[in-house]
Design an enzyme around this catalytic site. Structure first.
Site, PDB file in Angstrom:
ATOM      1  N   ASP A  50      37.975  37.999  30.243  1.00 20.22           N
ATOM      2  CA  ASP A  50      39.233  37.407  29.603  1.00 20.22           C
ATOM      3  C   ASP A  50      39.555  36.448  31.118  1.00 20.22           C
ATOM      4  O   ASP A  50      39.097  36.388  32.542  1.00 20.22           O
ATOM      5  CB  ASP A  50      40.593  38.568  30.981  1.00 20.22           C
ATOM      6  CG  ASP A  50      41.029  37.870  30.790  1.00 20.22           C
ATOM      7  OD1 ASP A  50      42.302  38.798  29.599  1.00 20.22           O
ATOM      8  OD2 ASP A  50      42.362  37.855  31.267  1.00 20.22           O
ATOM      9  N   TYR A  55      43.592  29.199  34.066  1.00 23.67           N
ATOM     10  CA  TYR A  55      42.430  29.732  35.555  1.00 23.67           C
ATOM     11  C   TYR A  55      41.454  27.823  35.706  1.00 23.67           C
ATOM     12  O   TYR A  55      40.898  28.496  36.677  1.00 23.67           O
ATOM     13  CB  TYR A  55      41.595  30.819  35.027  1.00 23.67           C
ATOM     14  CG  TYR A  55      42.624  31.888  34.982  1.00 23.67           C
ATOM     15  CD1 TYR A  55      43.740  32.271  34.795  1.00 23.67           C
ATOM     16  CD2 TYR A  55      42.417  33.021  34.318  1.00 23.67           C
ATOM     17  CE1 TYR A  55      44.215  32.947  34.515  1.00 23.67           C
ATOM     18  CE2 TYR A  55      42.849  34.390  33.980  1.00 23.67           C
ATOM     19  CZ  TYR A  55      44.291  34.153  33.643  1.00 23.67           C
ATOM     20  OH  TYR A  55      44.684  35.311  33.200  1.00 23.67           O
ATOM     21  N   LYS A  84      44.122  32.332  26.956  1.00 24.73           N
ATOM     22  CA  LYS A  84      44.833  31.746  26.846  1.00 24.73           C
ATOM     23  C   LYS A  84      45.589  30.309  26.118  1.00 24.73           C
ATOM     24  O   LYS A  84      45.340  29.758  27.232  1.00 24.73           O
ATOM     25  CB  LYS A  84      45.714  33.071  28.033  1.00 24.73           C
ATOM     26  CG  LYS A  84      45.537  33.678  28.381  1.00 24.73           C
ATOM     27  CD  LYS A  84      45.702  34.639  29.725  1.00 24.73           C
ATOM     28  CE  LYS A  84      45.996  35.354  29.703  1.00 24.73           C
ATOM     29  NZ  LYS A  84      44.876  35.162  30.805  1.00 24.73           N
ATOM     30  N   HIS A 117      49.775  32.912  26.778  1.00 24.49           N
ATOM     31  CA  HIS A 117      50.268  33.323  27.934  1.00 24.49           C
ATOM     32  C   HIS A 117      51.715  34.265  28.429  1.00 24.49           C
ATOM     33  O   HIS A 117      51.450  34.854  29.260  1.00 24.49           O
ATOM     34  CB  HIS A 117      49.810  31.975  28.858  1.00 24.49           C
ATOM     35  CG  HIS A 117      48.781  32.649  30.237  1.00 24.49           C
ATOM     36  ND1 HIS A 117      47.991  31.888  31.020  1.00 24.49           N
ATOM     37  CD2 HIS A 117      49.317  33.848  31.010  1.00 24.49           C
ATOM     38  CE1 HIS A 117      47.846  32.304  31.837  1.00 24.49           C
ATOM     39  NE2 HIS A 117      48.084  33.290  32.694  1.00 24.49           N
ATOM     40  N   SER A 217      46.192  43.302  36.694  1.00 29.57           N
ATOM     41  CA  SER A 217      46.899  43.306  38.215  1.00 29.57           C
ATOM     42  C   SER A 217      46.927  45.354  38.190  1.00 29.57           C
ATOM     43  O   SER A 217      47.473  45.779  39.049  1.00 29.57           O
ATOM     44  CB  SER A 217      47.459  43.237  38.905  1.00 29.57           C
ATOM     45  OG  SER A 217      47.981  41.294  38.809  1.00 29.57           O
ATOM     46  N   LEU A 219      44.414  46.752  39.459  1.00 34.87           N
ATOM     47  CA  LEU A 219      44.402  47.456  40.903  1.00 34.87           C
ATOM     48  C   LEU A 219      45.030  46.894  42.419  1.00 34.87           C
ATOM     49  O   LEU A 219      44.909  46.357  43.641  1.00 34.87           O
ATOM     50  CB  LEU A 219      42.644  46.970  41.585  1.00 34.87           C
ATOM     51  CG  LEU A 219      42.031  47.342  39.973  1.00 34.87           C
ATOM     52  CD1 LEU A 219      40.254  47.117  41.169  1.00 34.87           C
ATOM     53  CD2 LEU A 219      41.442  48.708  39.783  1.00 34.87           C
ATOM     54  N   THR A 221      46.532  43.056  43.419  1.00 35.25           N
ATOM     55  CA  THR A 221      46.695  42.337  43.141  1.00 35.25           C
ATOM     56  C   THR A 221      45.726  41.704  44.620  1.00 35.25           C
ATOM     57  O   THR A 221      45.884  42.156  45.244  1.00 35.25           O
ATOM     58  CB  THR A 221      47.917  41.386  43.159  1.00 35.25           C
ATOM     59  OG1 THR A 221      47.370  40.093  42.652  1.00 35.25           O
ATOM     60  CG2 THR A 221      48.755  41.321  43.874  1.00 35.25           C
ATOM     61  N   ASN A 273      33.600  40.079  43.462  1.00 32.98           N
ATOM     62  CA  ASN A 273      32.613  40.664  44.620  1.00 32.98           C
ATOM     63  C   ASN A 273      31.257  42.197  43.592  1.00 32.98           C
ATOM     64  O   ASN A 273      32.179  42.723  43.121  1.00 32.98           O
ATOM     65  CB  ASN A 273      33.291  42.369  45.787  1.00 32.98           C
ATOM     66  CG  ASN A 273      32.284  42.985  46.478  1.00 32.98           C
ATOM     67  OD1 ASN A 273      31.535  43.680  46.313  1.00 32.98           O
ATOM     68  ND2 ASN A 273      32.115  42.571  48.143  1.00 32.98           N
ATOM     69  N   GLU A 274      30.012  41.279  44.376  1.00 36.36           N
ATOM     70  CA  GLU A 274      28.808  41.723  43.536  1.00 36.36           C
ATOM     71  C   GLU A 274      29.318  43.743  43.093  1.00 36.36           C
ATOM     72  O   GLU A 274      28.599  44.372  42.017  1.00 36.36           O
ATOM     73  CB  GLU A 274      28.080  41.371  43.305  1.00 36.36           C
ATOM     74  CG  GLU A 274      26.671  41.907  43.254  1.00 36.36           C
ATOM     75  CD  GLU A 274      25.417  41.489  43.660  1.00 36.36           C
ATOM     76  OE1 GLU A 274      24.052  41.701  42.658  1.00 36.36           O
ATOM     77  OE2 GLU A 274      25.232  40.419  44.227  1.00 36.36           O
ATOM     78  N   ASN A 280      32.979  49.148  39.446  1.00 35.12           N
ATOM     79  CA  ASN A 280      33.620  49.410  38.801  1.00 35.12           C
ATOM     80  C   ASN A 280      33.417  49.231  37.196  1.00 35.12           C
ATOM     81  O   ASN A 280      34.429  50.552  36.506  1.00 35.12           O
ATOM     82  CB  ASN A 280      34.795  47.801  38.569  1.00 35.12           C
ATOM     83  CG  ASN A 280      35.667  48.034  39.270  1.00 35.12           C
ATOM     84  OD1 ASN A 280      36.192  48.596  40.805  1.00 35.12           O
ATOM     85  ND2 ASN A 280      35.757  46.345  39.584  1.00 35.12           N
TER      86      ASN A 280
END
Length: 315
Positions: A50, A55, A84, A117, A217, A219, A221, A273-274, A280
């Site tokens: 996404d 961005y 978007k 958007h 969001s 998790l 933000t 973060n790897e 996840n």
């Protein structure tokens, strides 16, 4: 279980992976990081990526996707890519050129999903956030139904496989759904959604119209000072979430993501973060009980991290 087989059928017959990778990062994060983390996400098993014109990373995300196609990791049809349309391009004649501009940056032939958007138009021009001399955002008067008609044409032209909306409420969705001569319904509505803002009424409405709800969001933000109150509660430190994480021997983030999947929500997991990116993807490896789900439903407080005040921030 391979996450790429966990997909939801959209109302136009296309399929969207239920777990997506969000690529937004604050301005101070170097743009080339988007290349690294998008590659990592694809390597970890993410197939839904996404992004957005806003961005300012589509060049980098496109490079990552193409490099994973080139090395044989995936085929183009394995990747579900969302972009978007930014609010300064809502004038009907600007819609298709804006999508073509994103495709040029991505160096892809089509996007899998193209979204409006926000449900508001801003003054066209070079500025992403046009302001007057008093620092007030300058809006534009555009009939969103006319904008939607061009979105439909972009789908017919094959530039976007599916079209949808983001940050729309029920009334704004109904405006599109009730448009005379509607050719394609929005396939989805992407909104802020997490245990503190579970959007249950909007979710029920979307389900009744065969529109997928996509959670960003999810998790909480990234606590960026430009657009998040530093005193806001930290979702992933919630004691209830942490207790469930301990019970299932998972991270609080995985509990928050799993909660959405079991409600029938498509969920975006955003991390640069790897370790967390790889973590996840484990959301498919366990299930919450119906009692767990009730407990998580009880966390709702209609709390928004992202307040739609364009005079202060954009996201």
């Amino acid at each position: 279980m391979d996450p790429k087989y966990q997909r939801v059928e959209l109302n136009d017959g296309h399929f969207m992976p239920v777990l997506g990778f969000g690529t937004y990062a604050p301005p101070e994060v170097p743009r080339n990081r988007a290349v690294e983390v998008t590659k990592l996400a694809i390597e970890a098993g993410f197939r839904h990526i996404d992004s957005a014109y806003l961005y300012d990373n589509e060049e980098q995300v496109g490079l990552a996707i193409r490099s994973k196609i080139a090395d044989g990791s995936v085929k183009r049809e394995d990747i579900f890519y969302t972009s978007k349309l930014w609010c300064t391009f809502f004038q009907p004649q600007m819609v298709q050129p804006a999508l073509e501009s994103s495709l040029k940056k991505l160096q892809l032939d089509y996007v899998d999903l193209y979204l409006l958007h926000f449900p508001m138009a801003l003054k066209p021009g070079e500025m992403l956030l046009p302001k007057d001399e008093n620092g007030k955002v300058i809006f534009d008067t555009v009939d969103l139904c006319a904008t939607w008609e061009v979105m439909e044409k972009c789908k017919d032209a094959g530039l976007a496989k599916s079209i949808g909306v983001s940050n729309f409420n029920r009334r704004q969705l109904e405006m599109i759904l009730n448009k005379p001569g509607l050719k394609y319904k929005p396939v989805c509505n992407q909104v802020e959604c997490h245990p503190y803002l579970n959007q249950s009424k909007l979710l029920d409405f979307c389900k009744s119209k065969d529109i997928a709800l996509v959670a960003y969001s999810a998790l909480g933000t990234q606590r960026h000072e430009l657009w998040v109150d530093p005193n806001s509660p930290v979702l992933l430190e919630d004691p209830v979430l942490c207790a469930l994480a301990k019970k299932h021997k998972r991270t609080p983030a995985l509990i928050a993501l799993r909660y959405q999947l079991q409600r029938g929500v498509v969920v975006l997991a955003k991390s640069y973060n790897e370790q967390r990116i790889r973590e996840n993807i484990q959301v498919f490896e366990f299930q919450l009980t119906s009692e767990d789900m009730k407990v998580l439903d009880g966390l709702n407080r209609n709390y928004r991290y992202i307040v739609m005040d364009f005079s202060q921030y954009y996201c």
